[in-house]
Design a protein around this motif. Structure first.
Motif, mmCIF file in Angstrom:
data_model
loop_
_atom_site.group_PDB
_atom_site.id
_atom_site.type_symbol
_atom_site.label_atom_id
_atom_site.label_comp_id
_atom_site.label_asym_id
_atom_site.label_seq_id
_atom_site.Cartn_x
_atom_site.Cartn_y
_atom_site.Cartn_z
ATOM 1 N N THR A 1 16.765 -5.530 -18.145
ATOM 2 C CA THR A 1 16.220 -6.840 -17.837
ATOM 3 C C THR A 1 17.127 -7.585 -16.860
ATOM 4 O O THR A 1 18.222 -7.140 -16.532
ATOM 5 C CB THR A 1 16.069 -7.661 -19.126
ATOM 6 N N GLY A 2 16.634 -8.747 -16.384
ATOM 7 C CA GLY A 2 17.459 -9.609 -15.550
ATOM 8 C C GLY A 2 17.214 -9.499 -14.058
ATOM 9 O O GLY A 2 18.013 -9.993 -13.271
ATOM 10 N N PHE A 3 16.083 -8.896 -13.659
ATOM 11 C CA PHE A 3 15.818 -8.691 -12.241
ATOM 12 C C PHE A 3 14.642 -9.533 -11.746
ATOM 13 O O PHE A 3 14.000 -9.190 -10.752
ATOM 14 C CB PHE A 3 15.574 -7.207 -11.970
ATOM 15 N N GLY A 4 14.380 -10.639 -12.398
ATOM 16 C CA GLY A 4 13.236 -11.475 -12.055
ATOM 17 C C GLY A 4 13.332 -12.147 -10.707
ATOM 18 O O GLY A 4 12.316 -12.561 -10.140
ATOM 19 N N ALA A 5 14.537 -12.280 -10.157
ATOM 20 C CA ALA A 5 14.707 -12.957 -8.866
ATOM 21 C C ALA A 5 14.568 -12.021 -7.676
ATOM 22 O O ALA A 5 14.617 -12.469 -6.528
ATOM 23 C CB ALA A 5 16.072 -13.646 -8.816
ATOM 24 N N VAL A 6 14.376 -10.715 -7.926
ATOM 25 C CA VAL A 6 14.304 -9.743 -6.839
ATOM 26 C C VAL A 6 12.976 -9.876 -6.084
ATOM 27 O O VAL A 6 11.900 -9.890 -6.687
ATOM 28 C CB VAL A 6 14.453 -8.308 -7.384
ATOM 29 N N LYS A 7 13.047 -9.966 -4.738
ATOM 30 C CA LYS A 7 11.851 -9.984 -3.900
ATOM 31 C C LYS A 7 11.462 -8.578 -3.459
ATOM 32 O O LYS A 7 10.288 -8.236 -3.436
ATOM 33 C CB LYS A 7 12.076 -10.852 -2.651
ATOM 34 N N SER A 8 12.457 -7.775 -3.067
ATOM 35 C CA SER A 8 12.168 -6.429 -2.594
ATOM 36 C C SER A 8 13.366 -5.526 -2.853
ATOM 37 O O SER A 8 14.504 -6.001 -2.902
ATOM 38 C CB SER A 8 11.838 -6.444 -1.102
ATOM 39 N N MET A 9 13.090 -4.227 -3.022
ATOM 40 C CA MET A 9 14.131 -3.233 -3.260
ATOM 41 C C MET A 9 13.908 -2.045 -2.342
ATOM 42 O O MET A 9 12.803 -1.515 -2.263
ATOM 43 C CB MET A 9 14.110 -2.751 -4.713
ATOM 44 N N ALA A 10 14.964 -1.618 -1.653
ATOM 45 C CA ALA A 10 14.893 -0.437 -0.785
ATOM 46 C C ALA A 10 15.886 0.598 -1.281
ATOM 47 O O ALA A 10 17.076 0.304 -1.454
ATOM 48 C CB ALA A 10 15.204 -0.815 0.661
ATOM 49 N N LEU A 11 15.433 1.818 -1.506
ATOM 50 C CA LEU A 11 16.312 2.905 -1.920
ATOM 51 C C LEU A 11 17.232 3.279 -0.757
ATOM 52 O O LEU A 11 16.755 3.586 0.341
ATOM 53 C CB LEU A 11 15.476 4.113 -2.336
ATOM 54 N N VAL A 12 18.558 3.243 -0.989
ATOM 55 C CA VAL A 12 19.515 3.539 0.089
ATOM 56 C C VAL A 12 20.439 4.709 -0.238
ATOM 57 O O VAL A 12 21.127 5.203 0.649
ATOM 58 C CB VAL A 12 20.361 2.299 0.453
ATOM 59 N N SER A 13 20.484 5.139 -1.507
ATOM 60 C CA SER A 13 21.305 6.306 -1.877
ATOM 61 C C SER A 13 20.630 7.062 -2.997
ATOM 62 O O SER A 13 20.013 6.471 -3.894
ATOM 63 C CB SER A 13 22.703 5.880 -2.345
ATOM 64 N N LYS A 14 20.767 8.389 -2.936
ATOM 65 C CA LYS A 14 20.352 9.235 -4.055
ATOM 66 C C LYS A 14 21.312 10.408 -4.132
ATOM 67 O O LYS A 14 21.600 11.058 -3.126
ATOM 68 C CB LYS A 14 18.898 9.690 -3.903
ATOM 69 N N THR A 15 21.835 10.643 -5.329
ATOM 70 C CA THR A 15 22.812 11.694 -5.580
ATOM 71 C C THR A 15 22.404 12.419 -6.856
ATOM 72 O O THR A 15 21.443 12.018 -7.516
ATOM 73 C CB THR A 15 24.232 11.114 -5.751
ATOM 74 N N PRO A 16 23.125 13.467 -7.264
ATOM 75 C CA PRO A 16 22.780 14.120 -8.530
ATOM 76 C C PRO A 16 22.916 13.194 -9.739
ATOM 77 O O PRO A 16 22.250 13.412 -10.755
ATOM 78 C CB PRO A 16 23.788 15.278 -8.612
ATOM 79 N N THR A 17 23.751 12.144 -9.629
ATOM 80 C CA THR A 17 24.080 11.350 -10.813
ATOM 81 C C THR A 17 23.659 9.886 -10.747
ATOM 82 O O THR A 17 23.751 9.187 -11.748
ATOM 83 C CB THR A 17 25.598 11.394 -11.076
ATOM 84 N N TYR A 18 23.197 9.399 -9.595
ATOM 85 C CA TYR A 18 22.748 8.006 -9.537
ATOM 86 C C TYR A 18 21.863 7.765 -8.327
ATOM 87 O O TYR A 18 21.852 8.534 -7.369
ATOM 88 C CB TYR A 18 23.934 7.040 -9.508
ATOM 89 N N ASP A 19 21.106 6.665 -8.396
ATOM 90 C CA ASP A 19 20.354 6.133 -7.266
ATOM 91 C C ASP A 19 20.833 4.716 -7.012
ATOM 92 O O ASP A 19 21.231 4.003 -7.943
ATOM 93 C CB ASP A 19 18.852 6.098 -7.568
ATOM 94 N N THR A 20 20.778 4.274 -5.746
ATOM 95 C CA THR A 20 21.191 2.921 -5.404
ATOM 96 C C THR A 20 20.119 2.250 -4.553
ATOM 97 O O THR A 20 19.606 2.843 -3.600
ATOM 98 C CB THR A 20 22.518 2.906 -4.637
#
Length: 271
Positions: free
Chosen positions: A146-165
């Protein structure tokens, strides 16, 4: 990063009001340029699609196979078509309950030998809850935060075997990275990149630029304008961001997304 950004481009797609898939290439020239690459009409019913993930395109003998996920009304669908045979399109319903979702993305990660492969989906609901699913034969919920109510947009900028950013802009104008480890329970790591001035973008789209940088397109729906940025390796408030300027042309369509390529050839290494 200056020299790398000059050679970078982003394949920006949109779904028009008539259901056409319309493509363009955004190139980091000075000023940045937008070049239409073609349209595939009749892929979706007019005015039905609200959200779209990155679509993967893969050349076939006569054209290009295109696949991704969309939200239409309350439903989530898997979409597939070939540019050379668009009449053979398929749209498979995955499930309902998507009326209140405001963002959707799928991270498809593979190493060069496909010894590691995963498909991880993320959906942001209007109450600020971010959900994560693993995609296999079906969608399996693996966490929420929770806690992401203020987000307008999200763009995927990293993907690895262990995390996404993701890079996310907030309604108040700040810019953050949201790193989400693949482990359970789901515990995103949030870091501020900028304190203000990013509130004008309703849509962020990103692609790899250079070794560890990102080409970021911000779309302002109020003016149908696009602005391009070269973003260095994510490092909190020390992250380097270079404005490349306003993109020529307009972005009038309601649904915008990116074309990527098959997972092992579509690296994102922004952090």
């Amino acid at each position: 990063m200056e020299g790398a950004a000059a050679a970078c481009s982003l394949v920006a797609e949109s779904i028009t009001a008539t259901g056409t898939d319309a493509g363009s290439v955004i190139t980091a020239t000075t000023p940045p340029s937008k070049r239409a690459t073609g349209t595939t009409p009749g892929i979706f019913e007019p005015g039905q699609v609200r959200l779209a993930t990155t679509f993967i395109h893969e050349p076939n003998i006569a054209g290009v196979d295109v696949s991704g996920w969309v939200v239409q009304g309350d439903g989530l669908y898997r979409s597939f078509y070939s540019t050379n045979e668009p009449e053979q399109k398929t749209l498979v319903r995955i499930g309902g309950g998507w009326t209140n979702y405001t963002a959707l993305e799928v991270s498809q990660y593979a190493d060069e030998n496909f010894s590691v492969y995963r498909q991880t989906a993320y959906g942001l609901r209007s109450d600020g809850t971010l959900y994560r699913w693993n995609i296999g034969a079906s969608w399996h919920l693996t966490g929420s935060a929770t806690g992401f109510g203020a987000v307008k947009s999200m763009a995927l900028v990293s993907k690895t075997p262990t995390y996404d950013t993701f890079l996310a802009n907030l309604r108040g104008g700040s810019l953050y990275t949201i790193r989400i480890p693949t482990t359970a329970p789901m515990k995103p790591i949030v870091k501020q990149i900028r304190a203000g001035t990013w509130q004008g973008f309703e849509k962020l789209t990103a692609t790899k630029c250079g070794q560890n940088s990102t080409l970021l397109l911000g779309i302002d729906k109020d003016t149908n304008s696009g602005y391009l940025y070269a973003v260095g390796h994510a490092n909190g408030t020390a992250t380097v961001i270079q404005s490349r300027g306003k993109v020529n042309g307009t972005f009038p369509d309601a649904v915008n997304f990116r074309w990527g390529v098959v997972a092992d050839l579509d690296p994102l290494k922004g952090d």
